[in-house]
Design an enzyme around this catalytic site. Structure first.
Site: not given
Lengths: 398, 398
Positions: A160, A183, A194, A274, A393, A398
């Site tokens: 992702t 992942k 996740t 991230e 994040n 959106s």
């Protein structure tokens, strides 16, 4: 000689085929559907799952499937978590497993839906585009390959916000192999992350041996990687054994091999988290118990003020003290020693000479907190809290 | 008529003098030393303190002082927390209290060190520049003023990363008053925050009444403000009563007045939190118990993924579900309803129509999580996790 390689993954062990395709689930057109297929002769399997009370449909399905301890295939999609999607979402997961079973049966391997685990990752709350998923499932069965390319494509198809695929394979000197892919880049926390991971082995091992090896490994690796304290609705780690090597390793050898593969996958997850600019290890020593050490390490690893200070390469050890002081563990503030990369910055609860001048400009920082009340220790891997983390994040759905 | 004003603080009630001066503790030359003096006739006092096991020297001192239930003065400094400074740091706090007592005695009010509370805030781990502190203490006694200017200067002198002073005063219709000041902008969490607050009243109230009113108020206000989950080593809230109004309010009236002042100070702390761009209220309803509601609200308020999404005005309600699913409380994932600013985005655990289009571009966001398992509720105030938060906290000590 036993060797660990990062260029190989789930298809490194004999008896496994895999691949990844672009089924159109992701708007970008990137790979988004993966299949891992166990050719046998054995089909034993084990799994560990998120501890979140809010569980995605594929987690509920796969937990049910695993009660039989037998898996022929795992189908994984990125581009949508299928979490918080109600009864319709669960039907979608079930339909996906049915479609995989039908496609494998058509292809020549009689398979029931109950032998197919499903994993999903992506945004929570939206239904999957099932037409695309089901068409993809029909296609992917014909694309499966036994070579190493198939494993890498599967690893790419589950990404992702990951920037690189994560694979690892351990070739044991006794001629059996454990391979894995994973992942996960954010929401990496307490019980797993996740995070989706499929581990394969051509060793001969029954369900109990696999479950023990997987729990042993997960509790020391995925469970001790904590990027942001958030725990996903979809976390799943599956371990599949084909028995194709015809070798039955000892439990200790199996435990150790699975641990090494999971540990290496965790290092890769941490490095690609991230917004990461620093790879941080929080090490707590001198605790009364290992649970205390782990709890204290986790509290420090989750502290936003510690994480922002380390992003700024700031040896602000007072924040480490303030964080550990809130951990519900046995400690004596006047016996705590803190070191950054081995340099003591706080001794017996008070600042050490030169503490403000410690150079933390490198990418790797080890924070050692010696509690001085016992002899147990534990480590948690985390990252800094950076501008890039906030950026990534604050603009996900959106 | 009872009125709440933000233009007045600790010197609003009769019987209190205060001021703030620049003693040179801060390199910037800004105000950094404050004194609040209770002229009497009563000197009853109560306090609540950080629950961190790592407690700063002034906290240890003031807790000891408060066991007598009597305070003549509170001396507060910014520019250094005097935490993790060893036995020498405690001696510094003691010497400061001695110096205040001596200066007040010289000035004409016989005072013992045991009647002087000390509060410090700033960087953890460095000793205070005691020459400057002690010289400042001698000076400040002569600068104290009874008017409202003194209260405001005291409120300014305790600021660290605060951008504005925080004051509130409630004038009760029955002719007694409660006034207060507070500082704190980051590290605002579970039990209080890097927060110092002094509340004063001219009501007649004994120690037990004051302690009850303060605990009642703190548990509903300061304890429910959670900016970053971090809890300081220095948190202190003191309540001093002079009795100068000669009015003895009922316990309920006293509780309510102290609650209102603390609540208003919290609103001001939230609005000035480090890096804040959104003021967020997490409201949990339908919980089995108030404790469950508070725990769940706190878990959501601390979730980095929820906080970054709200920074991005992103109605990513799945992160709220994922966060609340980790709360150790009674819940049923299929009965949870989530609303943003009153608009339902998730009903019975699944997405509601229009959920992705909710406009969260305003400065105030209320997230309501209805658990649907009981009738208890609680609220926690927090803020978003922004670039400015990372910026401010990655360059604090260096």
């Amino acid at each position: 000689m036993t060797r660990l390689l990062r260029t190989q993954g789930v298809t490194a062990p004999a008896g496994f085929r895999a691949t990844g395709i672009a089924a159109g689930i992701k708007a970008s057109g990137a790979l988004d559907l993966a299949l891992v297929f166990n050719e046998g002769p054995d089909h034993a399997a084990a799994g560990v799952f998120t501890r979140n009370k809010v569980k995605a449909a594929p987690v509920l399905w796969s937990q049910q499937v695993l009660t039989a301890g037998r898996l022929r295939a795992v189908v994984l999609n990125s581009g949508g978590a299928n979490a918080c999607t109600g009864p319709g979402g669960f039907q979608d997961t079930h339909a996906t497993a049915e479609a995989v079973a039908a496609a494998l049966s058509d292809w020549g391997t009689e398979t029931g839906a109950i032998e197919v685990a499903v994993c999903s990752t992506g945004l929570i709350g939206d239904r999957l585009p099932m037409e695309k998923v089901l068409a993809g499932v029909k296609e992917i069965v014909h694309e499966m390959a036994g070579g190493l390319t198939g494993g890498e494509e599967a690893a790419r198809a589950i990404m992702t916000t990951d920037t690189v695929p994560k694979q690892a394979a351990l070739h044991h000197q006794d001629k059996w192999t454990v391979g894995g892919m994973a992942k996960g880049a954010g929401m990496l926390a307490p019980s797993l992350a996740t995070m989706l991971s499929v581990i394969t082995t051509d060793a001969v091992a029954d369900v109990a041996a696999l479950q023990r090896a997987l729990e042993h490994a997960a509790s020391r690796t995925f469970d001790r990687l904590d990027i942001d304290g958030s725990c996903s609705t979809n976390d799943t780690v599956l371990l599949l054994a084909s028995g194709a090597s015809e070798i039955t390793p000892s439990q200790d050898d199996l435990d150790d091999a699975v641990l090494q593969v999971c540990d290496d996958l965790c290092i890769q997850l941490q490095a690609d988290a991230e917004g990461v600019t620093k790879r941080i290890v929080i090490e707590v020593t001198g605790a009364a118990t290992e649970d205390d050490a782990l709890t204290a390490a986790r509290v420090v690893a989750r502290d936003s003020l510690v994480k922002t200070a380390l992003f700024g390469s700031d040896p602000n050890w007072g924040r480490v003290l303030a964080a550990v002081g809130m951990a519900p563990v046995d400690l004596d503030p006047e016996r705590i020693t803190v070191s950054f990369n081995g340099f003591p910055v706080c001794v017996d609860g008070a600042g050490a000479p030169g503490a403000r001048q410690v150079d933390l400009s490198g990418d790797d920082i080890t924070v050692t907190v010696a509690l001085g009340v016992g002899s147990a220790s534990a480590e948690v891997r985390t990252t800094d809290l950076s501008h890039a983390y906030v950026e990534e994040n604050s603009a996900y759905s959106s």
